[in-house]
Design a protein around this motif. Structure first.
Motif, mmCIF file in Angstrom:
data_model
loop_
_atom_site.group_PDB
_atom_site.id
_atom_site.type_symbol
_atom_site.label_atom_id
_atom_site.label_comp_id
_atom_site.label_asym_id
_atom_site.label_seq_id
_atom_site.Cartn_x
_atom_site.Cartn_y
_atom_site.Cartn_z
ATOM 1 N N TYR A 66 -36.024 17.854 2.850
ATOM 2 C CA TYR A 66 -35.999 18.253 4.025
ATOM 3 C C TYR A 66 -37.483 18.180 4.020
ATOM 4 C CZ TYR A 66 -31.054 19.888 4.733
ATOM 5 O OH TYR A 66 -29.799 20.548 5.424
ATOM 6 N N GLU A 67 -38.696 18.403 3.492
ATOM 7 C CA GLU A 67 -39.760 18.835 3.233
ATOM 8 C C GLU A 67 -40.520 17.425 3.961
ATOM 9 O OE1 GLU A 67 -41.889 21.316 0.504
ATOM 10 O OE2 GLU A 67 -41.131 23.128 2.146
ATOM 11 N N GLU A 68 -39.303 16.103 3.180
ATOM 12 C CA GLU A 68 -39.846 14.561 2.720
ATOM 13 C C GLU A 68 -40.052 14.894 4.291
ATOM 14 O OE1 GLU A 68 -37.535 12.865 -0.523
ATOM 15 O OE2 GLU A 68 -39.423 13.576 -1.735
ATOM 16 N N ARG A 69 -38.984 14.940 5.226
ATOM 17 C CA ARG A 69 -38.722 14.804 6.212
ATOM 18 C C ARG A 69 -39.483 14.737 7.672
ATOM 19 N NH1 ARG A 69 -35.590 12.853 2.552
ATOM 20 N NH2 ARG A 69 -34.417 11.777 2.673
ATOM 21 N N GLY A 70 -40.883 16.034 7.294
ATOM 22 C CA GLY A 70 -41.206 16.303 8.219
ATOM 23 C C GLY A 70 -40.877 17.752 8.346
ATOM 24 N N CYS A 71 -39.754 18.393 7.914
ATOM 25 C CA CYS A 71 -38.981 19.516 8.312
ATOM 26 C C CYS A 71 -39.975 20.876 7.215
ATOM 27 C CB CYS A 71 -37.825 20.231 7.971
ATOM 28 S SG CYS A 71 -36.798 18.936 7.969
ATOM 29 N N THR A 72 -40.020 21.910 7.827
ATOM 30 C CA THR A 72 -40.657 23.479 7.344
ATOM 31 C C THR A 72 -39.749 24.266 7.457
ATOM 32 O OG1 THR A 72 -42.490 23.265 8.794
ATOM 33 C CG2 THR A 72 -41.846 25.074 7.139
ATOM 34 N N THR A 73 -39.572 24.285 5.438
ATOM 35 C CA THR A 73 -38.490 24.990 4.896
ATOM 36 C C THR A 73 -38.830 26.634 4.701
ATOM 37 O OG1 THR A 73 -39.032 24.111 2.861
ATOM 38 C CG2 THR A 73 -37.512 22.916 3.804
ATOM 39 N N ILE A 74 -37.576 27.213 4.598
ATOM 40 C CA ILE A 74 -37.657 28.860 4.193
ATOM 41 C C ILE A 74 -36.581 28.887 2.865
ATOM 42 C CG2 ILE A 74 -37.691 31.094 4.370
ATOM 43 C CD1 ILE A 74 -38.357 30.554 7.418
ATOM 44 N N VAL A 75 -36.633 29.194 1.632
ATOM 45 C CA VAL A 75 -35.856 28.849 0.488
ATOM 46 C C VAL A 75 -35.591 30.392 -0.102
ATOM 47 C CG1 VAL A 75 -35.564 28.257 -1.954
ATOM 48 C CG2 VAL A 75 -36.461 26.873 -0.341
ATOM 49 N N GLY A 76 -34.681 30.472 0.549
ATOM 50 C CA GLY A 76 -34.041 32.613 -0.463
ATOM 51 C C GLY A 76 -32.813 32.585 -1.669
ATOM 52 N N HIS A 77 -32.348 33.420 -1.674
ATOM 53 C CA HIS A 77 -31.836 33.349 -2.528
ATOM 54 C C HIS A 77 -30.759 35.327 -2.695
ATOM 55 C CE1 HIS A 77 -33.435 33.658 -6.212
ATOM 56 N NE2 HIS A 77 -33.177 35.066 -6.239
ATOM 57 N N LEU A 78 -29.485 34.673 -2.960
ATOM 58 C CA LEU A 78 -28.746 36.861 -2.998
ATOM 59 C C LEU A 78 -28.978 36.661 -4.394
ATOM 60 C CD1 LEU A 78 -26.298 37.245 -0.439
ATOM 61 C CD2 LEU A 78 -28.742 37.873 0.349
ATOM 62 N N ASP A 79 -28.761 38.257 -5.254
ATOM 63 C CA ASP A 79 -28.849 38.027 -6.520
ATOM 64 C C ASP A 79 -27.487 38.258 -7.016
ATOM 65 O OD1 ASP A 79 -27.938 41.248 -7.106
ATOM 66 O OD2 ASP A 79 -29.604 40.711 -5.268
ATOM 67 N N ARG A 80 -26.759 38.463 -7.841
ATOM 68 C CA ARG A 80 -26.089 37.809 -8.609
ATOM 69 C C ARG A 80 -24.865 39.123 -8.356
ATOM 70 N NH1 ARG A 80 -25.603 35.773 -14.340
ATOM 71 N NH2 ARG A 80 -26.663 34.313 -13.002
ATOM 72 N N ARG A 81 -25.573 40.294 -8.828
ATOM 73 C CA ARG A 81 -24.512 41.629 -8.177
ATOM 74 C C ARG A 81 -24.512 41.494 -6.569
ATOM 75 N NH1 ARG A 81 -23.842 46.612 -10.504
ATOM 76 N NH2 ARG A 81 -24.057 48.208 -8.657
ATOM 77 N N THR A 82 -25.427 41.175 -5.393
ATOM 78 C CA THR A 82 -25.205 41.247 -4.661
ATOM 79 C C THR A 82 -23.415 40.937 -3.894
ATOM 80 O OG1 THR A 82 -27.519 41.826 -3.903
ATOM 81 C CG2 THR A 82 -26.652 40.911 -2.161
#
Length: 238
Positions: A1-17
């Protein structure tokens, strides 16, 4: 996405959640994402939001965002909350954007749950313990649902995707026939049912990539699919 001029926000949930479906933690996670997204969007007009979610953890975030927050917010008559402006901004941009589900949603069958534990934990003893606990909890939830006359957990989970109103203008799905975690037959049926309900749907199916490994195995084809999604967002009549 960033290579296509998009701003990205990355996140992930922990396995327990994810495994415990801790709605409180998921809600906190989604609130933080919305706040960051609104901050980035505010200086610009008509920029769509694309949510690209991986596996059932990402699908859990999407359900919280779309149905427990955006849909209820649309239907609510309660006074607005402190972050109401952030949510309104994100809702308006997501409405012209897209949701992308990679290797998800997974129908919560016994086999899929077992395979999910195998793919996420290498220790066979921990695999067995984790699967046993999860399976026991599912049986308890199913019994409670049966006693109360309500649908069981897997049915409720699947209904979130099969019958819920679309909150984004486009829904995209990418998965593989060789995925041992996700029931791709059920997923294909889901995609077709969304099409029959006149939702805008895009689909990319690989033959031999494993769970959430499609980008690594087929980077060019995956990137082309992302290009198609972004083009569709900026050309809504496409």
């Amino acid at each position: 996405y960033e290579e296509r001029g998009c701003t990205t926000i990355v996140g992930h949930l922990d396995r327990r959640t994810i495994m415990l479906k801790n709605e409180t933690k998921v809600g906190i996670f989604v609130d933080a994402l919305v706040e960051k997204t609104a901050t980035l969007l505010r200086p610009y007009k008509d920029i769509p939001v694309v949510v690209h979610a991986f596996s059932n953890g990402g699908a859990l975030v999407l359900v919280n965002l779309e149905q427990q927050r955006l849909l209820r917010m649309k239907e609510s008559t309660s006074p607005p909350q402190d972050n109401h402006e952030d949510w309104e901004l994100v809702r308006s941009r997501y409405r012209i954007g897209a949701s992308v589900l990679d290797s998800a949603p997974g129908y919560l069958s016994q086999d899929c749950i077992r395979n999910a534990w195998k793919s996420s934990i290498s220790n066979p003893i921990l695999q067995y313990v984790g699967y046993s606990l999860m399976y026991r909890n599912m049986q308890i939830w199913s019994l409670r649902a049966r006693w109360s006359g309500r649908p069981d957990g897997p049915t409720v989970w699947w209904d979130c995707f099969a019958n819920a109103p679309a909150q984004s203008s486009l829904q995209a799905y990418v998965y593989s026939k060789a995925d041992g975690v996700v029931d791709t037959g059920k997923l294909g049926e889901l995609v077709e049912s969304r099409r029959k309900k006149h939702h805008r749907v895009m689909e990319k199916v690989f033959d031999d990539s494993s769970h959430v490994q499609h980008l690594r195995k087929y980077p060019e084809e995956y990137a082309a699919f992302v290009d198609d999604i972004l083009e569709a967002c900026f050309q809504p009549n496409r």
